[in-house]
Design a protein around this motif. Sequence first.
Motif, PDB file in Angstrom:
ATOM      1  N   ASP A   1       5.184 101.710 -31.041  1.00 54.92           N
ATOM      2  CA  ASP A   1       5.043 103.076 -30.529  1.00 54.92           C
ATOM      3  C   ASP A   1       5.188 103.155 -29.004  1.00 54.92           C
ATOM      4  O   ASP A   1       4.899 104.188 -28.408  1.00 54.92           O
ATOM      5  CB  ASP A   1       3.708 103.672 -30.972  1.00 54.92           C
ATOM      6  CG  ASP A   1       2.515 102.909 -30.409  1.00 54.92           C
ATOM      7  OD1 ASP A   1       2.677 101.728 -30.036  1.00 54.92           O
ATOM      8  OD2 ASP A   1       1.422 103.496 -30.351  1.00 54.92           O
ATOM      9  N   LEU A   2       5.660 102.091 -28.377  1.00 54.25           N
ATOM     10  CA  LEU A   2       5.852 102.086 -26.922  1.00 54.25           C
ATOM     11  C   LEU A   2       7.095 102.902 -26.574  1.00 54.25           C
ATOM     12  O   LEU A   2       8.204 102.569 -26.995  1.00 54.25           O
ATOM     13  CB  LEU A   2       6.002 100.645 -26.420  1.00 54.25           C
ATOM     14  CG  LEU A   2       6.139 100.461 -24.916  1.00 54.25           C
ATOM     15  CD1 LEU A   2       4.831 100.817 -24.215  1.00 54.25           C
ATOM     16  CD2 LEU A   2       6.517  99.031 -24.597  1.00 54.25           C
ATOM     17  N   THR A   3       6.901 103.971 -25.826  1.00 52.87           N
ATOM     18  CA  THR A   3       8.026 104.828 -25.438  1.00 52.87           C
ATOM     19  C   THR A   3       8.678 104.291 -24.165  1.00 52.87           C
ATOM     20  O   THR A   3       8.054 103.524 -23.422  1.00 52.87           O
ATOM     21  CB  THR A   3       7.546 106.275 -25.186  1.00 52.87           C
ATOM     22  OG1 THR A   3       6.707 106.271 -24.025  1.00 52.87           O
ATOM     23  CG2 THR A   3       6.796 106.839 -26.380  1.00 52.87           C
ATOM     24  N   PRO A   4       9.904 104.693 -23.888  1.00 51.89           N
ATOM     25  CA  PRO A   4      10.544 104.265 -22.634  1.00 51.89           C
ATOM     26  C   PRO A   4       9.761 104.707 -21.393  1.00 51.89           C
ATOM     27  O   PRO A   4       9.718 103.990 -20.394  1.00 51.89           O
ATOM     28  CB  PRO A   4      11.921 104.935 -22.685  1.00 51.89           C
ATOM     29  CG  PRO A   4      12.184 105.140 -24.136  1.00 51.89           C
ATOM     30  CD  PRO A   4      10.842 105.403 -24.759  1.00 51.89           C
ATOM     31  N   VAL A   5       9.125 105.867 -21.465  1.00 45.27           N
ATOM     32  CA  VAL A   5       8.312 106.338 -20.337  1.00 45.27           C
ATOM     33  C   VAL A   5       7.133 105.404 -20.119  1.00 45.27           C
ATOM     34  O   VAL A   5       6.841 104.999 -18.985  1.00 45.27           O
ATOM     35  CB  VAL A   5       7.839 107.794 -20.572  1.00 45.27           C
ATOM     36  CG1 VAL A   5       6.826 108.212 -19.527  1.00 45.27           C
ATOM     37  CG2 VAL A   5       9.019 108.748 -20.594  1.00 45.27           C
ATOM     38  N   ASN A   6       6.441 105.033 -21.212  1.00 44.66           N
ATOM     39  CA  ASN A   6       5.325 104.102 -21.101  1.00 44.66           C
ATOM     40  C   ASN A   6       5.792 102.754 -20.566  1.00 44.66           C
ATOM     41  O   ASN A   6       5.120 102.146 -19.728  1.00 44.66           O
ATOM     42  CB  ASN A   6       4.619 103.900 -22.439  1.00 44.66           C
ATOM     43  CG  ASN A   6       3.872 105.119 -22.909  1.00 44.66           C
ATOM     44  OD1 ASN A   6       4.091 105.595 -24.011  1.00 44.66           O
ATOM     45  ND2 ASN A   6       2.976 105.631 -22.087  1.00 44.66           N
ATOM     46  N   ALA A   7       6.937 102.277 -21.039  1.00 49.89           N
ATOM     47  CA  ALA A   7       7.471 100.985 -20.584  1.00 49.89           C
ATOM     48  C   ALA A   7       7.762 101.012 -19.082  1.00 49.89           C
ATOM     49  O   ALA A   7       7.457 100.053 -18.366  1.00 49.89           O
ATOM     50  CB  ALA A   7       8.723 100.625 -21.364  1.00 49.89           C
ATOM     51  N   THR A   8       8.319 102.123 -18.596  1.00 51.21           N
ATOM     52  CA  THR A   8       8.595 102.259 -17.159  1.00 51.21           C
ATOM     53  C   THR A   8       7.305 102.288 -16.360  1.00 51.21           C
ATOM     54  O   THR A   8       7.198 101.643 -15.309  1.00 51.21           O
ATOM     55  CB  THR A   8       9.417 103.541 -16.897  1.00 51.21           C
ATOM     56  OG1 THR A   8      10.639 103.451 -17.635  1.00 51.21           O
ATOM     57  CG2 THR A   8       9.710 103.714 -15.427  1.00 51.21           C
ATOM     58  N   LEU A   9       6.307 103.019 -16.846  1.00 47.87           N
ATOM     59  CA  LEU A   9       5.018 103.069 -16.150  1.00 47.87           C
ATOM     60  C   LEU A   9       4.335 101.703 -16.138  1.00 47.87           C
ATOM     61  O   LEU A   9       3.729 101.319 -15.133  1.00 47.87           O
ATOM     62  CB  LEU A   9       4.113 104.119 -16.791  1.00 47.87           C
ATOM     63  CG  LEU A   9       4.553 105.574 -16.623  1.00 47.87           C
ATOM     64  CD1 LEU A   9       3.687 106.490 -17.468  1.00 47.87           C
ATOM     65  CD2 LEU A   9       4.499 105.981 -15.162  1.00 47.87           C
ATOM     66  N   ILE A  10       4.432 100.975 -17.231  1.00 47.39           N
ATOM     67  CA  ILE A  10       3.855  99.626 -17.288  1.00 47.39           C
ATOM     68  C   ILE A  10       4.556  98.718 -16.291  1.00 47.39           C
ATOM     69  O   ILE A  10       3.914  97.945 -15.574  1.00 47.39           O
ATOM     70  CB  ILE A  10       3.937  99.061 -18.726  1.00 47.39           C
ATOM     71  CG1 ILE A  10       2.962  99.813 -19.635  1.00 47.39           C
ATOM     72  CG2 ILE A  10       3.661  97.565 -18.747  1.00 47.39           C
ATOM     73  CD1 ILE A  10       3.154  99.536 -21.121  1.00 47.39           C
ATOM     74  N   GLU A  11       5.882  98.827 -16.209  1.00 47.35           N
ATOM     75  CA  GLU A  11       6.640  98.016 -15.252  1.00 47.35           C
ATOM     76  C   GLU A  11       6.223  98.328 -13.819  1.00 47.35           C
ATOM     77  O   GLU A  11       5.978  97.427 -13.012  1.00 47.35           O
ATOM     78  CB  GLU A  11       8.136  98.257 -15.439  1.00 47.35           C
ATOM     79  CG  GLU A  11       8.994  97.425 -14.503  1.00 47.35           C
ATOM     80  CD  GLU A  11      10.473  97.714 -14.677  1.00 47.35           C
ATOM     81  OE1 GLU A  11      11.257  96.799 -14.410  1.00 47.35           O
ATOM     82  OE2 GLU A  11      10.834  98.849 -15.069  1.00 47.35           O
ATOM     83  N   ARG A  12       6.124  99.609 -13.486  1.00 45.19           N
ATOM     84  CA  ARG A  12       5.724 100.001 -12.126  1.00 45.19           C
ATOM     85  C   ARG A  12       4.317  99.525 -11.795  1.00 45.19           C
ATOM     86  O   ARG A  12       4.048  99.065 -10.693  1.00 45.19           O
ATOM     87  CB  ARG A  12       5.816 101.517 -11.966  1.00 45.19           C
ATOM     88  CG  ARG A  12       7.227 102.005 -11.873  1.00 45.19           C
ATOM     89  CD  ARG A  12       7.293 103.491 -11.667  1.00 45.19           C
ATOM     90  NE  ARG A  12       8.679 103.922 -11.584  1.00 45.19           N
ATOM     91  CZ  ARG A  12       9.057 105.174 -11.637  1.00 45.19           C
ATOM     92  NH1 ARG A  12       8.168 106.129 -11.782  1.00 45.19           N
ATOM     93  NH2 ARG A  12      10.326 105.485 -11.547  1.00 45.19           N
ATOM     94  N   GLU A  13       3.416  99.653 -12.755  1.00 48.67           N
ATOM     95  CA  GLU A  13       2.031  99.221 -12.529  1.00 48.67           C
ATOM     96  C   GLU A  13       1.971  97.703 -12.373  1.00 48.67           C
ATOM     97  O   GLU A  13       1.192  97.184 -11.575  1.00 48.67           O
ATOM     98  CB  GLU A  13       1.142  99.693 -13.682  1.00 48.67           C
ATOM     99  CG  GLU A  13      -0.325  99.547 -13.432  1.00 48.67           C
ATOM    100  CD  GLU A  13      -0.864 100.476 -12.359  1.00 48.67           C
ATOM    101  OE1 GLU A  13      -2.004 100.234 -11.907  1.00 48.67           O
ATOM    102  OE2 GLU A  13      -0.176 101.428 -11.957  1.00 48.67           O
ATOM    103  N   THR A  14       2.803  96.981 -13.113  1.00 45.37           N
ATOM    104  CA  THR A  14       2.864  95.526 -12.967  1.00 45.37           C
ATOM    105  C   THR A  14       3.351  95.156 -11.573  1.00 45.37           C
ATOM    106  O   THR A  14       2.770  94.293 -10.912  1.00 45.37           O
ATOM    107  CB  THR A  14       3.791  94.908 -14.045  1.00 45.37           C
ATOM    108  OG1 THR A  14       3.293  95.258 -15.333  1.00 45.37           O
ATOM    109  CG2 THR A  14       3.860  93.406 -13.914  1.00 45.37           C
TER     110      THR A  14
END
Length: 189
Positions: free
Chosen positions: A65-78
Amino acid sequence: MPPTNTSAAQALDIADARHWTRRPPTRPHARVRHLLRTQPASLLAPRLFCSPQALARWADSDTDDLTPVNATLIERETYRTWQPQVRRRAHQQILEHDGCVTVQLHARFSFTTASGEFHDPRLRRLTEDLPTLHARRLFDAHHEDADEEDLRRILADGIGEAYFFRALRPDQQQAAATITDLHHIQFHY
């Protein structure tokens, strides 16, 4: 992460990546595990627009259920949280050795003087070295997780001193520069 953006905080994170000693995790579940080690799920979830339960699932490699928006936010937070001690050391070395913090931006500015506020409609492309005082303030604010508005204010003060008001004599009153519309920003150090 994209090489350029309109956020001063993200541009600093991208520039800091040049100083990392290890690469951050690339898989979503590994990134989420890293993030959960740096902050509690109750604080992280709102930043990523998800629930703490979703974070737990993603950390266990269930990313259906990981959306592209969530993936981008996770990348930025990382990128934002990766190797904070390495960043601080790099920033300290840059400042101690009169290192150059260059900012490249495409923006509109306004100016506040004793006679009022003036908005410049021109979209300016500038590449300037920030004065050491402003570079230090920018790094300190970024380490303290200052919001975007504070980072832009510090950046505008530095650009004002380095570019707009450098020809003024010390006895002349300087105007205050403000970034009103930021289209692109990139740091090099």
